[in-house]
Design a protein around this motif. Structure first.
Motif, PDB file in Angstrom:
ATOM      1  N   LYS A  39       0.950  -1.299  -0.024  1.00 24.57           N
ATOM      2  CA  LYS A  39      -0.082  -0.008   0.065  1.00 24.57           C
ATOM      3  C   LYS A  39       0.732   1.275  -0.024  1.00 24.57           C
ATOM      4  N   LEU A  40       1.843   1.240   0.687  1.00 21.88           N
ATOM      5  CA  LEU A  40       2.866   2.215   0.940  1.00 21.88           C
ATOM      6  C   LEU A  40       3.345   2.557  -0.443  1.00 21.88           C
ATOM      7  N   GLU A  41       3.826   1.693  -1.431  1.00 18.06           N
ATOM      8  CA  GLU A  41       4.534   1.697  -2.685  1.00 18.06           C
ATOM      9  C   GLU A  41       3.539   2.269  -3.698  1.00 18.06           C
ATOM     10  N   ALA A  42       2.271   1.599  -3.789  1.00 22.91           N
ATOM     11  CA  ALA A  42       1.230   2.103  -4.518  1.00 22.91           C
ATOM     12  C   ALA A  42       0.641   3.650  -4.299  1.00 22.91           C
ATOM     13  N   GLU A  43       0.496   3.865  -3.281  1.00 21.79           N
ATOM     14  CA  GLU A  43       0.314   5.181  -2.768  1.00 21.79           C
ATOM     15  C   GLU A  43       1.377   6.236  -2.945  1.00 21.79           C
ATOM     16  N   PHE A  44       2.429   5.759  -3.101  1.00 18.77           N
ATOM     17  CA  PHE A  44       3.978   6.605  -3.641  1.00 18.77           C
ATOM     18  C   PHE A  44       3.806   6.747  -5.001  1.00 18.77           C
ATOM     19  N   VAL A  45       3.696   5.586  -5.906  1.00 18.96           N
ATOM     20  CA  VAL A  45       3.670   5.552  -7.314  1.00 18.96           C
ATOM     21  C   VAL A  45       2.584   6.585  -7.655  1.00 18.96           C
ATOM     22  N   ILE A  46       1.372   6.413  -7.259  1.00 17.66           N
ATOM     23  CA  ILE A  46       0.464   7.022  -7.881  1.00 17.66           C
ATOM     24  C   ILE A  46       0.552   8.755  -7.366  1.00 17.66           C
ATOM     25  N   GLU A  47       1.021   8.927  -6.303  1.00 17.48           N
ATOM     26  CA  GLU A  47       1.070  10.303  -5.851  1.00 17.48           C
ATOM     27  C   GLU A  47       2.075  11.062  -6.461  1.00 17.48           C
ATOM     28  N   LYS A  48       3.343  10.547  -6.195  1.00 15.70           N
ATOM     29  CA  LYS A  48       4.603  10.878  -6.474  1.00 15.70           C
ATOM     30  C   LYS A  48       5.273  10.857  -7.855  1.00 15.70           C
ATOM     31  N   LYS A  49       4.649   9.749  -8.745  1.00 10.23           N
ATOM     32  CA  LYS A  49       5.182   9.344  -9.986  1.00 10.23           C
ATOM     33  C   LYS A  49       4.355   9.633 -11.222  1.00 10.23           C
ATOM     34  N   ILE A  50       3.198   8.863 -10.945  1.00 11.95           N
ATOM     35  CA  ILE A  50       2.092   9.027 -12.011  1.00 11.95           C
ATOM     36  C   ILE A  50       1.440  10.437 -12.232  1.00 11.95           C
ATOM     37  N   ILE A  51       0.841  10.863 -10.743  1.00  9.42           N
ATOM     38  CA  ILE A  51       0.111  12.353 -11.158  1.00  9.42           C
ATOM     39  C   ILE A  51       1.306  13.470 -11.476  1.00  9.42           C
ATOM     40  N   PRO A  52       2.308  13.494 -11.122  1.00  9.02           N
ATOM     41  CA  PRO A  52       3.015  14.547 -11.565  1.00  9.02           C
ATOM     42  C   PRO A  52       3.226  14.296 -13.433  1.00  9.02           C
ATOM     43  N   ALA A  53       3.718  13.115 -13.701  1.00  7.63           N
ATOM     44  CA  ALA A  53       4.031  12.825 -14.993  1.00  7.63           C
ATOM     45  C   ALA A  53       2.661  13.244 -15.904  1.00  7.63           C
ATOM     46  N   LEU A  54       1.522  12.809 -15.296  1.00 10.42           N
ATOM     47  CA  LEU A  54       0.316  13.291 -16.251  1.00 10.42           C
ATOM     48  C   LEU A  54      -0.094  14.738 -16.339  1.00 10.42           C
ATOM     49  N   ALA A  55       0.225  15.272 -15.079  1.00  8.73           N
ATOM     50  CA  ALA A  55       0.181  16.702 -15.047  1.00  8.73           C
ATOM     51  C   ALA A  55       1.124  17.552 -16.038  1.00  8.73           C
ATOM     52  N   ALA A  56       2.508  17.009 -15.979  1.00  5.63           N
ATOM     53  CA  ALA A  56       3.133  17.802 -16.937  1.00  5.63           C
ATOM     54  C   ALA A  56       2.788  17.590 -18.482  1.00  5.63           C
ATOM     55  N   ALA A  57       2.007  16.484 -18.757  1.00  5.57           N
ATOM     56  CA  ALA A  57       1.747  16.250 -20.131  1.00  5.57           C
ATOM     57  C   ALA A  57       0.253  16.850 -20.483  1.00  5.57           C
ATOM     58  N   GLY A  58      -0.423  17.454 -19.244  1.00  2.00           N
ATOM     59  CA  GLY A  58      -1.760  18.111 -19.640  1.00  2.00           C
ATOM     60  C   GLY A  58      -2.803  16.887 -19.243  1.00  2.00           C
ATOM     61  N   SER A  59      -2.825  16.216 -18.451  1.00  2.00           N
ATOM     62  CA  SER A  59      -3.898  15.078 -18.191  1.00  2.00           C
ATOM     63  C   SER A  59      -3.637  14.875 -16.489  1.00  2.00           C
ATOM     64  N   SER A  60      -4.725  13.940 -16.186  1.00  2.00           N
ATOM     65  CA  SER A  60      -4.862  13.782 -14.746  1.00  2.00           C
ATOM     66  C   SER A  60      -5.409  12.258 -14.255  1.00  2.00           C
ATOM     67  N   LEU A  61      -5.555  12.068 -13.241  1.00  2.00           N
ATOM     68  CA  LEU A  61      -6.143  10.704 -12.993  1.00  2.00           C
ATOM     69  C   LEU A  61      -7.350  10.278 -13.422  1.00  2.00           C
ATOM     70  N   ASP A  62      -8.234  11.684 -13.641  1.00  2.00           N
ATOM     71  CA  ASP A  62      -9.613  11.562 -14.307  1.00  2.00           C
ATOM     72  C   ASP A  62      -9.631  11.117 -15.717  1.00  2.00           C
ATOM     73  N   ASN A  63      -8.681  11.052 -16.254  1.00  2.00           N
ATOM     74  CA  ASN A  63      -8.443  10.803 -17.668  1.00  2.00           C
ATOM     75  C   ASN A  63      -7.669   9.514 -18.017  1.00  2.00           C
ATOM     76  N   LEU A  64      -7.204   8.800 -17.003  1.00  2.00           N
ATOM     77  CA  LEU A  64      -6.454   7.720 -17.198  1.00  2.00           C
ATOM     78  C   LEU A  64      -7.429   6.627 -17.819  1.00  2.00           C
ATOM     79  N   ILE A  65      -7.126   6.055 -18.900  1.00  2.00           N
ATOM     80  CA  ILE A  65      -7.858   5.082 -19.664  1.00  2.00           C
ATOM     81  C   ILE A  65      -7.235   3.527 -19.301  1.00  2.00           C
TER      82      ILE A  65
END
Length: 437
Positions: free
Chosen positions: A213-239
């Motif tokens: 759970k610690l790893e999953a939360e870290f990957v989502i919050e600290k890795k995926i969300i920032p990468a999506l934001a830099a590309a003009g996207s967000s978790l709401d638009n994950l497909i």
């Protein structure tokens, strides 16, 4: 099975293997997409590993075997891209499976030599086994036939510094409305730091957080969300997401975290077992890659309900985005576990084939999802099969022949150490093309 729909995807350089007469498509082209799946160090796709790769008589004369294998794969990818009217600079995503960690560095050397500065988002995992004798690398690529603004655009946010020079891939890449995010793990932001401090139980404690759970939360919050934001996207638009996990007991707690981030509906998600260790750092448990849509794009995702049993409680069955359909990982299950038809009869243990019953069930469910999305199974563009025993690959392929006779298929099959439902021996992930009406 009813009336068969006509395929509108184009098989690129299709072949039929000498052994088993397996019809394989090294790539398929569908609209402006090109999918190259299951690439190995072969010379002609129809037989075993290339003699130049294996170099049995002089195995240490020139380049190392693993570098020769990787070079052959990129030569093959270049060939199919050219045949499809594109080239390697238009690859938007790469995925690699290795049967040994020793393959990774030679593969990275070959990848940089072939792609130069254009290394798209990438995911690398260790797996238990591959199809061919002597094979230690398997590669899958997605590319585009560029047109207008539909071209690869690298996205390199501040976190790009995390990527070690030996890898060199971009953390994200945009093509039209689609965003491709590299596989992300809970490793430290500083190379050599191991598991990030926030993603591990403090030293000496038996409990103060659950590692997965610690790893999953870290990957989502600290890795995926920032990468999506830099590309003009967000978790709401994950497909679409692929989640690689090495421990069976981590599947359910991971799903608790995943469900909390997607209370309305999840992206199409496949949970894939790896070897142990399975990732670049031996202590890591998890890697997630992702596909998303731009927040300001014109493409709208649609959740597809084909009335099939999802692999896990709460998982979305499939998501359509524009002309692509992403089907979550499929298991041959109902609410009682493995379907009854696939359970061996202890009184007649050698009558019938469990894997064939599983595959028939999976393909019938996949067809339902395709039709619900406005397409058909004949428009499949990527097939990824995860077997607990690769000796079941050929009987599973025979079921494909029943459903799609004469069609050349873009498939990959790897061996995994387990599947999360007792008795299940194959998991299927499919991507399909949805033609415009």
């Amino acid at each position: 099975m009813g009336k068969r729909a006509l395929s509108v995807v184009e098989a690129i350089l299709p072949v039929t293997t000498r052994k088993g007469a397996i019809r394989y498509a090294p790539a398929v082209k569908a609209g402006h997409w090109i999918f190259a799946t299951g690439h190995k160090g072969v010379a002609d796709y129809v037989s075993d590993m290339s003699p130049e790769v294996m170099a049995s008589a002089l195995p240490h004369w020139g380049k190392p075997k693993l570098r020769r294998e990787a070079d052959q794969i990129f030569e093959n990818l270049g060939t199919v891209m050219q045949a499809a009217g594109s080239d390697l600079v238009n690859v938007v995503r790469l995925d690699q499976h290795y049967s040994t960690a020793s393959a990774v560095e030679p593969y990275h050397d070959a990848r940089r030599a072939a792609l130069k500065s254009h290394v798209p988002p990438s995911t690398s995992t260790l797996t238990q086994g591959l199809l061919l004798a002597g094979q230690e690398i398997e590669v899958h690529a997605i590319a585009i036939a560029p047109q207008g603004n539909f071209r690869p655009v690298h996205v390199r946010p501040e976190q790009q510094r995390e990527v070690h020079p030996s890898s060199g891939y971009s953390l994200a890449l945009a093509a039209g409305d689609f965003i491709f995010v590299a596989g992300r793990m809970a490793d430290s932001f500083e190379f050599g730091g191991g598991v990030a401090p926030e993603a591990r139980v403090p030293d000496g404690y038996l409990w103060k957080g659950m590692p997965i759970k610690l790893e999953a939360e870290f990957v989502i919050e600290k890795k995926i969300i920032p990468a999506l934001a830099a590309a003009g996207s967000s978790l709401d638009n994950l497909i679409k997401c692929q989640v690689y996990l090495r421990n069976l007991d981590d599947f359910a707690p991971f799903n608790e975290v995943w469900a909390a981030y997607f209370p309305a509906s999840m992206p199409a998600t496949t949970l894939i077992p790896t070897a142990t260790p399975g990732f670049s750092h031996r202590d890591l448990r998890l890697e997630i890659n992702a596909i998303a849509l731009r927040n300001d794009g014109a493409t709208e995702p649609a959740v597809i309900d084909g009335a099939v049993t999802a692999a896990y409680d709460g998982h979305t069955q499939a998501v359509r985005a524009g002309d692509l359909l992403f089907i979550s990982g499929l298991l041959a299950i109902d609410r009682n576990g493995l379907i009854g038809a696939a359970r061996p009869d202890p009184q007649q243990p050698f009558f019938g084939s469990s894997v064939q019953e599983q595959m028939d069930y999976l393909l019938r469910n996949a067809e339902r999802l395709c039709r619900a999305a406005g397409t058909s199974l004949s428009n499949v563009v990527r097939i990824q099969q995860y077997h607990t025993d690769l000796s079941e690959f050929y009987p599973a392929y025979q079921i494909w022949e029943r459903h799609l006779p004469q069609q050349h298929l873009p498939f990959s099959a790897i061996e995994v150490p387990f599947l999360p439902v007792p008795g299940c021996t194959v998991m299927l992930e499919l991507w399909a093309y949805v033609p415009s009406t």
